[in-house]
Design a protein around this motif. Structure first.
Motif, PDB file in Angstrom:
ATOM      1  N   ASP A   1      -7.170   8.988 -50.897  1.00  0.00           N
ATOM      2  CA  ASP A   1      -8.347   9.701 -51.384  1.00  0.00           C
ATOM      3  C   ASP A   1      -9.475   9.636 -50.360  1.00  0.00           C
ATOM      4  O   ASP A   1      -9.771   8.565 -49.816  1.00  0.00           O
ATOM      5  CB  ASP A   1      -8.832   9.115 -52.709  1.00  0.00           C
ATOM      6  CG  ASP A   1      -7.930   9.468 -53.876  1.00  0.00           C
ATOM      7  OD1 ASP A   1      -7.300  10.540 -53.833  1.00  0.00           O
ATOM      8  OD2 ASP A   1      -7.858   8.677 -54.830  1.00  0.00           O
TER       9      ASP A   1
ATOM     10  N   ASP B   1     -12.237  14.377 -52.051  1.00  0.00           N
ATOM     11  CA  ASP B   1     -11.801  13.911 -53.368  1.00  0.00           C
ATOM     12  C   ASP B   1     -12.908  13.251 -54.168  1.00  0.00           C
ATOM     13  O   ASP B   1     -12.978  13.407 -55.394  1.00  0.00           O
ATOM     14  CB  ASP B   1     -10.652  12.901 -53.200  1.00  0.00           C
ATOM     15  CG  ASP B   1      -9.454  13.488 -52.502  1.00  0.00           C
ATOM     16  OD1 ASP B   1      -8.882  14.458 -53.027  1.00  0.00           O
ATOM     17  OD2 ASP B   1      -9.100  12.999 -51.400  1.00  0.00           O
ATOM     18  N   ILE B   2     -13.760  12.469 -53.488  1.00  0.00           N
ATOM     19  CA  ILE B   2     -14.743  11.627 -54.161  1.00  0.00           C
ATOM     20  C   ILE B   2     -16.078  11.726 -53.421  1.00  0.00           C
ATOM     21  O   ILE B   2     -16.105  11.781 -52.187  1.00  0.00           O
ATOM     22  CB  ILE B   2     -14.285  10.152 -54.173  1.00  0.00           C
ATOM     23  CG1 ILE B   2     -12.963  10.002 -54.927  1.00  0.00           C
ATOM     24  CG2 ILE B   2     -15.341   9.237 -54.787  1.00  0.00           C
ATOM     25  CD1 ILE B   2     -12.297   8.638 -54.734  1.00  0.00           C
TER      26      ILE B   2
ATOM     27  N   ARG C   1     -15.494  16.221 -61.283  1.00  0.00           N
ATOM     28  CA  ARG C   1     -14.417  15.233 -61.132  1.00  0.00           C
ATOM     29  C   ARG C   1     -14.617  14.351 -59.903  1.00  0.00           C
ATOM     30  O   ARG C   1     -14.184  13.198 -59.889  1.00  0.00           O
ATOM     31  CB  ARG C   1     -13.052  15.939 -61.041  1.00  0.00           C
ATOM     32  CG  ARG C   1     -12.558  16.534 -62.341  1.00  0.00           C
ATOM     33  CD  ARG C   1     -11.050  16.801 -62.308  1.00  0.00           C
ATOM     34  NE  ARG C   1     -10.630  17.672 -61.232  1.00  0.00           N
ATOM     35  CZ  ARG C   1     -10.542  18.996 -61.311  1.00  0.00           C
ATOM     36  NH1 ARG C   1     -10.886  19.623 -62.439  1.00  0.00           N
ATOM     37  NH2 ARG C   1     -10.117  19.721 -60.287  1.00  0.00           N
ATOM     38  N   THR C   2     -15.264  14.862 -58.853  1.00  0.00           N
ATOM     39  CA  THR C   2     -15.463  14.056 -57.640  1.00  0.00           C
ATOM     40  C   THR C   2     -16.398  12.881 -57.867  1.00  0.00           C
ATOM     41  O   THR C   2     -16.427  11.954 -57.052  1.00  0.00           O
ATOM     42  CB  THR C   2     -16.022  14.907 -56.482  1.00  0.00           C
ATOM     43  OG1 THR C   2     -17.367  15.322 -56.770  1.00  0.00           O
ATOM     44  CG2 THR C   2     -15.165  16.119 -56.201  1.00  0.00           C
TER      45      THR C   2
ATOM     46  N   ALA D   1     -12.103  11.263 -60.519  1.00  0.00           N
ATOM     47  CA  ALA D   1     -11.437  10.884 -59.262  1.00  0.00           C
ATOM     48  C   ALA D   1     -11.779   9.463 -58.818  1.00  0.00           C
ATOM     49  O   ALA D   1     -10.869   8.691 -58.489  1.00  0.00           O
ATOM     50  CB  ALA D   1     -11.755  11.895 -58.166  1.00  0.00           C
TER      51      ALA D   1
END
Length: 382
Positions: A271, A301-302, A333-334, A338
């Protein structure tokens, strides 16, 4: 099950879509029901604001700014934790990994070597029920430092240690490949060091890396695996850095500095975490790759607020504007689902039945989000 509270007239951000006019019910600290349209009687009116999961922050060293607000000024550590925690909560962060530096270095930042003090203060505040957010520890390990292994061992068996990162800020590589930018960084943050003082500091850093980095890396990685603590790499730049991350079985790659590294990390299933301030500012303060550029490549992703807690929510809501292919649920979601999944927190991070009722109510005016309410396990904390 008795519904303890109901929130209605809200735009509810689920993991995969937005309910434009919805409601949700909370009981026993969990989300027990989600509906659309007319809510049960007696519901709290959210006024059409967004309801989304509480934000999850994996990397912020902002606590240190509260503990040492001015050079040589050390605040009461418990008071510093409470102040910091309040800022996190009002920024929408309900779960935080407090990033503590676990090394000492004469002549560098004053908070180095005080991870134990701050960890103890977090425990004191938690036990006194003074905290709004849920706090875990992220041990930031500067691999070349002589004492880093010893100091990590002093904290490693704490139950709240849930992440460790492998860092190497030796001049001329990774984040600070450009030594001029590193000098500018220390002049601003280190109390105005002279070139001669920086020459001495950098020479010591080179020597530390030569003497200690390889052995310390092996020991810190082994320690993390022994205690089943997820590992993060930091500032990956080259193919060699990516190979090291794969070898060490890292779960998260923090702030990769090049597209080359990000592509390699993504291909390896690691990630990728980037800074929210990078998104809000439109680029890296160190001159490295922009987070939005990685997002366009499908390599983000994050997000992490890093040094500005309020940037986490701002960046998530701005991301779809910068990259239209990213929907609002995907952007959220990030900063929720996630990061939770990356460190094994399966009980939170999304609005779904059975999940923890860690929620925030967000009003947006003029592209600036304001957190109006915060719930942690169904209890209003802000």
């Amino acid at each position: 099950m008795k519904k303890e509270s109901v929130i209605a007239n809200a735009r509810i951000v689920l993991a995969d879509r937005v309910i434009e006019q919805g409601w949700l019910a909370l009981a026993d600290g969990r989300i027990v029901e989600i509906g659309e349209g007319t809510a049960p009687a007696g519901a709290e009116d959210a006024g059409g604001d967004l309801i989304m999961p509480g934000l999850i922050e994996l990397h912020t060293d902002h606590l240190e700014a509260h503990y040492v607000p001015r050079p040589k000024v050390f605040w009461n550590p418990v008071a510093a934790v409470i102040s910091y925690d309040g800022q996190l909560a009002t920024s929408g962060i309900t779960t935080v990994f407090d990033s503590l530096r676990v090394w000492r270095e004469d002549g560098a930042e004053e908070v180095d070597g005080r991870a134990g003090v701050l960890a103890a203060a977090i425990t004191t505040a938690r036990e006194a029920n003074l905290l709004r957010a849920d706090h875990f520890l992220h041990l930031r390990c500067e691999i070349p430092m002589p004492s880093v292994v010893e100091e990590a061992k002093e904290l490693i068996d704490r139950p709240d240690v849930k992440l460790m990162s492998l860092m190497d800020h030796t001049p001329g590589q990774r984040q600070f490949r450009d030594e001029v930018k590193l000098r500018d960084y220390y002049r601003g943050k280190g109390g105005g060091k002279t070139d001669a003082e920086l020459d001495e500091l950098f020479a010591k850093r080179f020597e530390y890396q030569r003497l200690y980095a390889a052995a310390n890396m092996r020991e810190i990685v082994a320690l993390a695996h022994e205690y089943n603590i997820p590992l993060a790499s930091h500032d990956d730049t080259t193919e060699e850095n990516v190979a090291d991350a794969v070898r060490d079985r890292v779960s998260v790659a923090e702030f990769p500095t090049t597209l080359e590294a990000a592509r390699g990390l993504h291909q390896a299933g690691i990630d990728i975490l980037m800074g929210a301030p990078n998104v809000v500012r439109g680029g890296s303060h160190s001159g490295n790759i922009a987070a939005v550029d990685l997002a366009r490549e499908g390599l983000l992703d994050i997000l992490s607020s890093d040094y500005i807690p309020s940037s986490l929510l701002m960046a998530a809501l701005q991301l779809p504007e910068h990259v239209p292919a990213i929907s609002l649920p995907a952007a959220v979601r990030t900063v929720t689902k996630a990061p939770a999944e990356a460190v094994g927190l399966t009980d939170r991070g999304e609005v779904a039945t059975g999940k923890r009722a860690d929620l925030i109510r967000v009003h947006v005016a003029g592209h600036v989000p304001v957190v109006r309410s915060v719930w942690r396990e169904g209890h209003r904390v802000a």
